[in-house]
Design an enzyme around this catalytic site. Structure first.
Site, PDB file in Angstrom:
ATOM      1  N   ASP A 262      -6.431  -3.027   3.247  1.00 53.18           N
ATOM      2  CA  ASP A 262      -5.327  -3.884   2.815  1.00 53.18           C
ATOM      3  C   ASP A 262      -5.488  -5.318   3.302  1.00 53.18           C
ATOM      4  OD1 ASP A 262      -4.013  -1.616   1.710  1.00 53.18           O
ATOM      5  OD2 ASP A 262      -3.297  -1.080   3.701  1.00 53.18           O
TER       6      ASP A 262
ATOM      7  N   ARG B  97      -6.115   3.819  -7.788  1.00 49.62           N
ATOM      8  CA  ARG B  97      -7.577   3.828  -7.708  1.00 49.62           C
ATOM      9  C   ARG B  97      -8.136   2.403  -7.705  1.00 49.62           C
ATOM     10  NH1 ARG B  97      -9.691   8.118  -5.418  1.00 49.62           N
ATOM     11  NH2 ARG B  97      -9.159  10.081  -6.407  1.00 49.62           N
TER      12      ARG B  97
ATOM     13  N   ASP C 156       0.850  -1.180   0.000  1.00 44.08           N
ATOM     14  CA  ASP C 156       0.000   0.000   0.000  1.00 44.08           C
ATOM     15  C   ASP C 156       0.889   1.233   0.000  1.00 44.08           C
ATOM     16  OD1 ASP C 156      -2.346   1.564   0.218  1.00 44.08           O
ATOM     17  OD2 ASP C 156      -2.098   1.668   2.381  1.00 44.08           O
ATOM     18  N   LYS C 157       0.333   2.381  -0.296  1.00 39.62           N
ATOM     19  CA  LYS C 157       1.132   3.613  -0.313  1.00 39.62           C
ATOM     20  C   LYS C 157       0.985   4.407   0.983  1.00 39.62           C
ATOM     21  CE  LYS C 157      -0.260   7.426  -2.126  1.00 39.62           C
ATOM     22  NZ  LYS C 157      -0.014   8.380  -1.018  1.00 39.62           N
TER      23      LYS C 157
END
Length: 1631
Positions: free
Chosen positions: A1059, A1029, A611-612
């Site tokens: 997540d 997205r 994930d960011k």
């Protein structure tokens, strides 16, 4: 040649246009970009193309071409998934009767909904035993062992002890079940915390969506939980909160009407702020305070139940609004009551307060805000801390009390539950109370609160529960907790099957031969074995022999392997949890293994999916740079710039520590200048990140043309936003402003303007108050045109203090530039574009700021158009966008901003290390494309030398076209793709690098069954893939695609509930502990604090675990083969009748005691490489990716080795016994089966243990004890068991141990058996070494330890005389210890530069004493380099006129460092701290601040000793250069001052004579006269220090060592930038 050629149709205009829009060239190769700026620009162009095509399709522009192939396209392309949501729509009724088709014949609702109770654990009390046994018996070996236990129960098969044989299997099942139970119990405890959290719902009110008696049949029969009964959990909750009752008031901001209820409120909450007077925001809790599961509210405490206003009917003077019918009378029985989350049902009405978590998916009916807004923090969901605005349904916004709810009547027609977090569609249907007309209102995701989110800055919310428990979106994205098994464990099933086949062959052979021999009548068996057989039929005896051999040879399938693996993996999990390098102090969190049985998979990871937000980044924005009127400001250096410099080989140019020192200097100068120019009461100087002294100078220059441009620019930042301001403590800190924004970008922009002198103070409906350089200004807000992903800009229209109408606009540069005025200055456009491109390529997030003035008439005309567009029923979004375009044009540029999304500490370095290890990292984020690209470049995941392909399509066919174009592009450079498993793991820089950026809509098409193989082929040929997205379900689909499609080992890492799906889908799931009990950490296999810990977890612990488990497996199978086949060889000589060669206790204890511990020690403690060596050479990890440590070839080689050694350990004793019977020392012959079998067993056990020792890389005390001790225990058992009376084991210790034949047979067997293995290992390590063998040799015999800065073991044994703390650690020295007590102290700026302690490239400690840093920048040069309008610096003063620095008592912290060319035992004190310096007021050495620079920034040419040189060209050594060390007696007085008691304990600096200083001219040896300015001034750092007594002649020692020519740089080189400074030691060596 392109791989994919498609036949084009000239008549299909839309297809041709689609090809052009897709960015595919005529050769069907996808166009690529390289730099960050071009990548972002291309992504924006792709999105604009999509929007343009969508609008064209709506107008029917392409119908002529598409109709011709409509049927074919529909047949190939899948239907859009967004339009099809599986399930039946649900109707939620409030105070409405259910229609007849939704109730049964009892009048109860037919539809039953899921409970709000959730369960993430795998087991329950009821299902644990059967489910766990099912999982364990998925192992083939366990089924085999169970069958053997059943067979041994029958006496006919001759099992010695059937009860005993069942114990190992029972033990394994129990231990594994206990481990699984402990793991799952932790999950169940967290589930229980969530389910028993408190919530407020409306009680004494009929929820018509639920049956009157919801119990199941057995509960009704047993009378359990009758309706209306308060359960024990609810009762405890209410009793706990009953003593805190007080009134609370629900009221909307700006309204007089209130609802009173006797629920408690904390006394500390002020009435005005808490009840919603105005739009007051409460402070958002920090990460440390936030938790999931929800904790008890600290702001509000509640009582058990609250009553309404005692049946008091409210009288309203106004007419009914929306769903509330004020003419309807109510009973007044409804009241708010406290209950548990798990008690909520669909259709319940809940009351949520500030800082509470949302218990289910809830539609907002009403809020405390006058504009019906509320704010949501989705940290638990996606890791983001910024606020998400939500609003209530307009028809229900007037609800404020229990009475209003009773008077309301409506129906919510909701879509069925689904996993899309960003989509919801419902319709609220109601009858208008005043007109009786049926009305409806749309309900979208903007009116829906998702479970797990937290209410922020909103006093109260009344909501309707729509989805509960497993139907909530967050739970649907999670999925069931999977049962994970490691790759080696799965492979073990194959090996067990192979051994089982061998076992069957051995048993079949034995059975057939035994039956054959039994059928012969002329053997001695008829005399010696009368009635020994179970039957007279040879076939029956053969079958019995077959089964008996299954029991006798059962050890070839090792039952103890599984329990040993469980023990080993438990130990490995313990070591991982105790690793201090993975301990994160801010959260007090160590790495926590939650699934113990997959640790070996950590060493085989090929793909990491991350994930960011919150995982790679901190979600903290910093304003780093800006461009105003074409002039760039900002001195910071980003992670992307450091990474680019490092890749270019310029490692010294951007040293972070030097940069910090320099930025501190520049920041202080900037602040000094601004404080002299204006007063900024609201500034928070510690938060200032825009460091630019030039900015302060331009603001201070009243006559400069740039000043007004800067004022206009920052005024726009202070006005153009949607930020809310707050004073957390108005009494204590009236000028402290905190900003709350929907995104951290906006908050960072406004905060930067505040700190520079343009604070945004307050916003209301009628005014925006700011200050401009200390002067207040008020703007009147007229319109706010919001930002969204399509517009990529936001605008505000305000009336300035002069009465003018101004439109301020900020957004993406491509969007702003399209709307600039036609007569705009082209030079300004070009220079601003250049600056933004440079900012973007540096990894910064850019925005362009523009403005225009409006006329009154233009604004009035536009407002009419805008209001008509907002009120339109059809195509509302398009109409609003058209209206916006009518006003957002003819803009003029003010400047550009550049924000840095702060990465977590060590992320770029961690990613680079993982790439070197051959691991590919993909980013899967819900953020927009541009944000993900910026982060990709910031963390050096995307690089400028990559070919970046952007996939953005809105149809199945366009997606196929782009994917094929990307494949053709890669094939044209790299050739056809390779699927060779031996080429797994990429090598950075070995070939052209490609990357893919894809958005969620395109990914939806790419994951379709028709395209996913193409997409997989494309993406796995790239170094990295960035998916933007994407929903949580799409994340899991991407992970599954790579895991299953490439049979690759995958790891997912994230920190939010969104997540969880990909964490559970991957082979290894890692969750970041952002706060206690986060959803990701709860569902993960490993939980830790920071992303950077992943390198240690994979490259060290993962690699070790994989290596250990692989070696352990192979050795386990080997030791069972050598033991079992030795028994098989004996079958040749006993007619294959399954007679045991070994005494039965040896068979029982072989795997339990005699040989189990060495392989367990190998699996738990072995290290082929040290941890630091493994991190220094991450390329070694690639063997795990390719699975080279545990191959079937290795398995067969160990099996064959065991087969060979079994023959050796059997036939050598056999030959000894057959050549002649030995006689023991007591006269007894050594001829019994026990004698022979014990000899074979001793040889086999010693061989097995020694073999494991040979394969062990890391011998510790534990290894020595276990390997040797296991064999000793076996010999001791012979002695112990011989002491007991038995039939088959009589006096063996007496017979065997005293006979040389026994020891010689054992020794010869062991040597011959292990000799080939030893020779093979020697040959491979000497002539065919692997990379790890070479690194290991470097570690043991080479200089790798020195290069890594690790002490040798031999060094640790040396004298510890100089290892006192004073020589190695900072310590405080009192003033009495200082020789020159009369020294004048002064601290420049009160600033002490940081002392870095990291090792240098050669492994030695970095010399950080300030003056060892070589030439530092001259202050004058610094000013000249930064400010071109400054004059050139004056020439350097003569030596007699140079400044002399002083040290303050606050800086008397001494540290001792060693230069790289001085042995560590000779410490160098911090230089010049105690030398007597003086300051020359005439010399120019002031910094930009007007004071002396820090010592680390002092040039040699600006410092001298207080004693002047005897001649202009010769410098004298200092007469007093001493450092006091207690215990050293002063033998020779060197100081002119009288000796003090403190001076009796001094360590003198050995300095050369005056004659030697003449050998230091700058141009020595070049035939030129030495100059004064170029002369190298000897400092303390260039003296030789020693701890010897002073009666040793220092000058003689100096002469023995010899003088080194220490030439210095020319003057112009000395004055270079701070980045060019180097650490050096050029003085004489110490003795």
């Amino acid at each position: 040649m392109s791989f994919f050629r498609r036949r084009t149709f000239p008549e299909d205009i839309d297809i041709d246009d689609e090809v052009n829009d897709a960015g595919v060239d005529p050769e069907l190769r996808l166009r690529t970009v390289r730099t960050a700026a071009s990548t972002i620009a291309e992504s924006i162009r792709q999105e604009q193309r999509q929007e343009r095509r969508k609008s064209m399709r709506k107008r029917g522009f392409f119908r002529r071409g598409t109709e011709k192939r409509k049927e074919a396209a529909e047949a190939e392309a899948p239907p859009p998934t967004t339009a099809q949501i599986v399930g039946r729509r649900r109707n939620v009724y409030v105070n409405c009767a259910l229609p007849l088709d939704e109730v049964d014949h009892y009048g109860e609702p037919i539809t039953r909904y899921a409970r709000n109770k959730v369960r993430t654990s795998k087991y329950t009390i009821i299902t644990f035993v059967p489910k766990n046994l099912f999982e364990q018996f998925r192992r083939v070996a366990n089924l085999y062992f169970l069958a053997l236990v059943i067979v041994q129960v029958f006496p006919i098969f001759g099992a010695p002890s059937p009860q005993t044989s069942a114990l190992p299997l029972i033990f394994i099942l129990c231990v594994t079940a206990l481990k699984d139970a402990v793991e799952d119990y932790r999950r169940a405890v967290l589930d229980d915390e969530v389910n028993n959290s408190a919530v407020t719902k409306l009680g004494n009110w009929r929820n018509v969506n639920q049956p009157k008696d919801p119990r199941v049949w057995y509960e009704k029969m047993l009378g359990i939980n009758p309706p209306g009964k308060v359960t024990r959990g609810v009762r405890k909750l209410r009793e706990r909160e009953a003593d805190e009752g007080r009134q609370i008031v629900l009221s909307k901001a700006g309204e007089d009407r209130t609802s009173v209820s006797t629920l408690p409120v904390d006394d500390s909450a002020s009435d005005v702020g808490y009840y919603g007077a105005g739009r007051k925001l409460d402070d958002i809790q920090s990460v440390d305070e936030h938790s999931y599961p929800p904790q008890e509210s600290k702001v509000v405490s509640w009582a058990g139940s609250g009553s309404l206003t005692a049946y008091q009917q409210s009288v309203h003077s106004r007419s009914s609004i929306g769903v509330v019918d004020y003419s309807k009378r109510t009973t007044g029985a409804a009241r708010w009551e406290r209950t548990l989350w798990k008690k909520l049902e669909v259709g319940d009405i809940v009351l949520l307060r500030d800082n509470e978590q949302v218990p289910a998916d809830v539609v907002v009916l009403s809020t405390s805000d006058a504009d019906n807004m509320c704010y949501l923090e989705t940290k638990n969901l996606d890791g983001e801390t910024n606020l998400k605005p939500r609003k209530s349904v307009r028809a229900t916004a007037s609800i404020q009390s229990e009475e209003d709810i009773e008077r309301a009547s409506f129906l919510l027609d909701s879509e069925p539950p689904h996993a899309n977090l960003y989509l919801y569609h419902g319709i609220l249907r109601y009858k208008d109370p005043s007109s009786g007309e049926q009305k409806q209102e749309s309900v979208t995701i903007n009116e829906l609160l998702l479970r797990g989110c937290t209410i922020r800055n909103t006093a109260w919310i009344i909501g309707l529960v729509v989805f509960t428990g497993a139907d909530s979106k967050i739970m649907m994205n999670g999925g069931d907790t999977p049962s994970k098994r490691s790759k080696i464990e799965k492979e073990t099933n194959f090996n067990v099957v192979v051994n089982f086949v061998l076992l069957i062959l051995m048993c079949v052979t034995s059975g057939i031969l035994n039956g054959y021999l039994d059928s012969k009548s002329d053997t001695s068996a008829k005399f010696f074995e009368i009635d020994a057989e179970a039957s007279t039929e040879p076939v029956v005896n053969a079958v019995i022999t077959f089964t008996s051999c299954l029991i006798a040879f059962q050890n070839i399938v090792p039952i103890s392997l599984y329990i040993s693996i469980e023990i080993v993996k438990t130990i490995q999990a313990f070591f991982i949890s105790q690793d201090v390098d993975m301990y994160y102090k801010p959260f007090d969190a160590a790495c926590t293994p939650k699934t113990w049985n997959i640790s070996d998979d950590l060493g085989q990871i090929e793909y990491i999916f991350s994930d960011k937000t919150g995982t790679l980044t901190q979600n903290v924005m910093e304003f780093q740079k800006c461009s105003v009127n074409g002039v760039a400001y900002g001195e910071g250096v980003t992670e992307a710039q450091r990474g680019a410099a490092k890749r270019a080989g310029n490692t010294e140019a951007l040293d972070p520590e030097e940069q910090d020192v320099q930025l501190h200097i520049l920041k202080q100068r900037m602040l000094d200048k601004m404080s002299q120019t204006f007063k900024n009461r609201y500034a928070q100087l510690d938060h200032l990140t825009l460091v630019s002294p030039k900015l302060a100078d331009d603001l201070a220059d009243r006559n400069g043309p740039q000043r007004q441009h800067l004022i206009d620019f920052f005024r726009a930042l202070a006005v153009c936003h949607s930020v809310l301001s707050e004073r957390p403590e108005p009494d204590k800190e009236p000028y402290r402003l905190e900003y709350k924004a929907e995104s951290p970008d906006e908050a960072a922009l406004v905060a930067a303007a505040r700190d520079v002198g343009f604070p945004f103070v307050h916003k209301s409906k009628d005014a925006i108050d700011i200050e401009v350089m200390g002067q207040p200004e008020r703007y009147i807000p007229l319109q706010l045109l919001e930002f969204n992903s399509t517009r990529k800009r936001m605008s505000v229209i305000v009336r300035n203090p002069q009465g003018q109408l101004v439109l301020y606009c900020k957004g993406a540069d491509s969007v702003i530039y399209q709307r600039l005025a036609a007569d705009h200055d082209p030079e300004l456009k070009a220079s601003t574009a250049r600056d933004m491109e440079a900012f973007a390529n540096g990894g910064l997030r850019t925005l362009c700021i523009a403005y225009r003035y409006l006329t009154e008439q233009e604004y009035i005309d536009w407002v009419r158009v805008y209001e008509a567009a907002t009120n339109s029923i059809t195509d509302r979004d398009e109409e609003v966008e058209k209206a916006n375009d009518k006003i957002e044009h003819s803009l003029r540029i003010l400047g550009a901003t550049a924000l840095e999304d702060k990465l977590q500490e060590g992320v770029p370095e961690a990613i680079e290390t993982l790439h070197k290890a051959g691991i590919k990292l993909w980013i899967l984020t819900g953020d927009k494309v541009q944000t993900a690209i910026e982060i990709g470049f910031s963390c050096n995941l995307l690089k400028s030398d990559m070919e970046i392909m952007i996939l953005s399509a809105d149809s199945h066919e366009a997606t196929r076209l782009q994917i094929e174009g990307g494949l053709n592009k890669i094939a044209s450079v790299l050739g056809p793709p390779s699927m060779d498993p031996n080429r797994r793991g990429f090598v950075p820089g070995a070939q052209a690098a490609f990357a893919v950026v894809i958005d969620g809509d395109t990914l939806r098409h790419a994951l379709n069954k028709n395209l996913k193989e193409l997409f997989l082929t494309l993406s796995t040929q790239c170094e990295t893939v960035v998916c933007c997205r994407v929903s949580p379900a799409q994340k899991a689909m991407v992970v599954n695609l790579v895991k299953e499609g490439r049979n690759a080992m995958t790891l997912s890492i994230g920190d939010g509930a969104n997540d969880v799906a990909m964490i559970q889908e991957a082979n290894i799931g890692c969750g970041l502990l952002g706060h206690e009990g986060s959803q990701a950490a709860m569902s993960a296999d490993y939980a830790f604090g920071q992303f950077r810990f992943l390198t240690k977890l994979l490259l060290v612990h993962g690699r070790w675990s994989y290596q250990r488990v692989a070696d352990m497996h192979a050795n386990f199978f080997y030791k069972n083969v050598i033991w079992t086949f030795a028994m098989f060889w004996f079958m040749i000589y006993n007619s294959f009748d399954a007679t045991y060669l070994y005494q039965y206790t040896f068979i029982l204890l072989y795997n339990l005691v005699f040989t189990s511990l060495p392989v367990i020690a190998l699996g738990a403690f072995d290290q082929d490489l040290n941890a630091k060596a493994a991190l220094a050479f991450p390329q070694l990890y690639i063997r795990g990716i390719r699975g080279l440590e545990y191959t079937r070839l290795k398995f067969w080689m160990y099996m064959l080795d065991g087969l060979y050694q079994s023959a050796v350990v059997f036939f050598i004793p056999y030959c000894v016994w057959t050549l002649g019977l030995a006689v023991s020392w007591n006269g007894k012959t050594i001829e019994s089966l026990a004698d022979f079998g014990t000899t074979v067993s001793v040889a086999a056990i010693i061989c097995a243990n020694t073999y494991v020792g040979i394969n062990t890389h890391y011998w510790t005390v534990i290894t020595w004890i276990i390997v040797i001790g296991s064999s000793v225990v076996m010999l001791a058992w012979i002695a112990i068991y011989s002491a007991f009376e038995s039939i088959d084991f009589v006096d063996e210790v007496v017979i065997l141990f005293g006979e040389i034949t026994f020891w010689a047979s054992v020794l010869l067997s062991v040597v011959i058996a292990l000799g080939p293995r030893f020779l093979v290992k020697f040959f491979k390590s000497a002539y065919r070494p692997l990379d790890k063998d070479i690194v290991r040799e470097m570690w043991v015999l080479g200089d790798l330890k020195d290069r890594l800065g690790i002490k040798h073991r031999r060094d640790r044994k040396r004298s510890k005389t100089e290892e006192a703390p004073m020589f190695h650690e900072p310590h405080i020295r009192s003033e009495s210890e200082i020789s020159n007590a009369e020294e004048d102290y002064a601290t420049p700026l009160g600033y002490t530069p940081p002392m870095p302690r990291s090792p240098t490239s050669d492994g030695s400690p970095r010399p950080t004493a300030p003056l060892m840093a070589g030439e530092s920048p001259r202050p004058e040069k610094l000013e000249e380099g930064l400010y071109h309008n400054r004059l050139s610096p004056e020439p350097s003063a003569s030596p007699s006129q140079r400044n002399q620095l002083n040290a303050s008592p606050s800086m008397q912290r001494m540290s001792y460092y060693s230069a790289s060319n001085i042995p560590p035992p000779s410490p160098l004190p911090e230089p010049n701290r105690y030398h007597n310096y003086t300051r020359d007021s005439n010399s120019r050495s002031m910094t930009a601040y007007g004071t002396e620079p820090p010592m680390s920034a002092v040039s040699h040419s600006t410092v001298t000793y207080s004693h002047p040189p005897s001649s202009p060209t010769h410098l004298s050594p200092p007469s007093s250069a001493t450092l006091q060390v207690p215990g050293m007696r002063q033998q020779q007085q060197r100081s002119p001052s009288p000796a003090t008691p403190a001076e009796q304990y001094e360590m003198h600096v050995r300095t050369p004579t005056s004659d030697h200083w003449a050998t230091y001219p700058q141009d020595h040896g070049q035939g030129r006269e030495p100059s004064v300015q170029g002369m190298h001034t000897p400092m303390a750092t260039e003296d030789s220090y020693a701890t010897a007594r002073d009666d040793y002649d220092a000058y003689d020692a100096y002469d023995e060592l010899g003088m080194q020519s220490a030439t210095t740089q020319p003057q112009h080189q000395q004055e270079e930038s701070w980045r060019s400074s180097t650490y050096s030691y050029s003085g004489p060596h110490a003795i």
